[in-house]
Design an enzyme around this catalytic site. Structure first.
Site, mmCIF file in Angstrom:
data_model
loop_
_atom_site.group_PDB
_atom_site.id
_atom_site.type_symbol
_atom_site.label_atom_id
_atom_site.label_comp_id
_atom_site.label_asym_id
_atom_site.label_seq_id
_atom_site.Cartn_x
_atom_site.Cartn_y
_atom_site.Cartn_z
ATOM 1 N N ASP A 54 0.840 -1.199 0.000
ATOM 2 C CA ASP A 54 0.000 0.000 0.000
ATOM 3 C C ASP A 54 0.876 1.251 0.000
ATOM 4 O O ASP A 54 1.794 1.381 0.813
ATOM 5 C CB ASP A 54 -0.897 0.009 1.246
ATOM 6 C CG ASP A 54 -1.755 1.261 1.329
ATOM 7 O OD1 ASP A 54 -2.881 1.237 0.815
ATOM 8 O OD2 ASP A 54 -1.286 2.269 1.910
ATOM 9 N N TYR A 75 2.492 10.248 -0.149
ATOM 10 C CA TYR A 75 3.635 9.751 0.617
ATOM 11 C C TYR A 75 4.958 10.116 -0.049
ATOM 12 O O TYR A 75 6.006 10.096 0.599
ATOM 13 C CB TYR A 75 3.586 8.223 0.760
ATOM 14 C CG TYR A 75 2.372 7.675 1.469
ATOM 15 C CD1 TYR A 75 1.482 8.505 2.164
ATOM 16 C CD2 TYR A 75 2.097 6.314 1.444
ATOM 17 C CE1 TYR A 75 0.366 7.991 2.800
ATOM 18 C CE2 TYR A 75 0.980 5.793 2.077
ATOM 19 C CZ TYR A 75 0.118 6.628 2.747
ATOM 20 O OH TYR A 75 -0.975 6.101 3.363
ATOM 21 N N LYS A 129 -3.092 5.939 -3.853
ATOM 22 C CA LYS A 129 -4.170 6.871 -3.527
ATOM 23 C C LYS A 129 -3.967 8.206 -4.242
ATOM 24 O O LYS A 129 -2.819 8.650 -4.423
ATOM 25 C CB LYS A 129 -4.212 7.123 -2.007
ATOM 26 C CG LYS A 129 -4.221 5.851 -1.173
ATOM 27 C CD LYS A 129 -4.146 6.151 0.316
ATOM 28 C CE LYS A 129 -3.885 4.892 1.107
ATOM 29 N NZ LYS A 129 -2.498 4.396 0.971
ATOM 30 N N HIS A 158 -7.763 9.661 -1.401
ATOM 31 C CA HIS A 158 -7.084 9.662 -0.106
ATOM 32 C C HIS A 158 -7.913 10.326 0.991
ATOM 33 O O HIS A 158 -7.966 9.852 2.126
ATOM 34 C CB HIS A 158 -5.727 10.354 -0.238
ATOM 35 C CG HIS A 158 -4.720 9.897 0.751
ATOM 36 N ND1 HIS A 158 -3.356 9.951 0.526
ATOM 37 C CD2 HIS A 158 -4.856 9.365 1.996
ATOM 38 C CE1 HIS A 158 -2.714 9.471 1.579
ATOM 39 N NE2 HIS A 158 -3.599 9.120 2.476
#
Length: 311
Positions: free
Chosen positions: A49, A54, A79, A110
């Protein structure tokens, strides 16, 4: 028969299956993610994931290549960032390029907040002409292209799910939310199940420096099984019918979080964990729009009449 958690999958409303245990990569530092992803896949993980926000999709892609496992042998989730809601197709292509793959098994919105990137540093301005329901319409097109096998959401409470479902042609396959004994979100989990939406638990160990690591209830249960509190937390989540994505960049912990087979919890042990009175939330309000509703509205993100700060 001993529990075989590492082979467990949950069927999504698309008919496809999501592995019960995966590797989370939130808060993983640069140059650590690549090794972590490789270690996880070689240890047997079948789900990785990540997210655009990120900033590590390229490293995740490198780690996948380093592991050398066939693409079809594992499940990959990413996401859409809050500031990319108006550019779903373009940002999907960018993610695929970084991940070095032709498709993802799942892409999530997200957060249910569309941020105008003109204020990207503060993330405090939302679009006046765009709502997350518009983003979802664009995401529905991704399934038709084959670039995403399934679409879903993340950090959606009941109120926002109801808004989405009122106009959606495709019901989200997944809602990924913070879940652990101190943030159980029972009503939200039950609501998702009633709508055929699978729930994935992030921060399922309570995140970095979690007080759950030293919780005496969890420790006593872990001692009784010769396991760790972290392993007990993961099985607690799995027995609730949610998939879990514990994050770690340490190879020994990555393997430990996957060493769950044979561990089962009795109904009494589950009840002890369910009745832990402490409450805290890792991801509290930080967006310009309120996401987590209050208990008084009957639409809680987690059980309690206020958001509890992490002690």
């Amino acid at each position: 028969m001993a529990a075989q958690w590492t082979k467990l999958t949950f069927k999504l409303n698309t008919g496809r299956e999501i592995p019960a245990v995966g590797l989370g990569t939130w808060q993983s530092k640069p140059n650590e993610v690549r090794k972590a992803v490789k270690a996880a896949l070689l240890a047997g993980y079948k789900h990785i994931d990540t997210a655009q926000a990120y900033g590590n999709e390229a490293e995740v892609g490198d780690g996948i290549q380093d592991a050398g496992v066939p693409r079809e042998s594992f499940f990959l989730t990413t996401k859409i960032d809050n500031m990319n809601h108006k550019h779903v197709a373009q940002t999907m292509d960018e993610s695929l390029k970084k991940l070095k793959t032709d498709y993802v098994d799942l892409i999530l919105m997200h957060w249910p907040v569309s941020i105008d990137p003109v204020d990207s540093e503060k993330q405090s301005i939302t679009y006046k002409d765009w709502k997350f329901t518009d983003t979802w319409k664009e995401m529905e097109k991704l399934v038709e292209t084959g670039k995403a096998r399934a679409i879903g959401v993340s950090n959606f409470g009941i109120r926002n799910l109801e808004t989405l479902l009122a106009s959606a042609k495709v019901v989200p396959a997944v809602n990924q939310i913070e879940l652990h004994p101190c943030c159980p979100s029972n009503k939200l989990v039950d609501f998702c199940k009633s709508k055929g939406i699978h729930v994935t638990a992030y921060s399922c160990l309570g995140s970095t420096d979690s007080p759950l690591a030293n919780n005496q209830t969890l420790q006593s249960i872990a001692d009784a099984h010769g396991k760790t509190p972290q392993q007990v937390l993961l099985v607690w989540g799995l027995k609730r019918g949610t998939s879990v994505i514990p994050k770690s960049v340490t190879e020994s912990r990555i393997k430990g979080n996957f060493d769950l087979d044979g561990l089962d919890l009795t109904e009494e042990e589950m009840e002890k964990i369910n009745n832990m009175p402490e409450r805290f939330k890792v991801c509290n309000e930080w967006l310009p729009e309120k996401v987590f509703s209050s208990e008084k509205e009957g639409r809680d993100f987690y059980d309690g009449d206020k958001l509890f700060e992490k002690k």
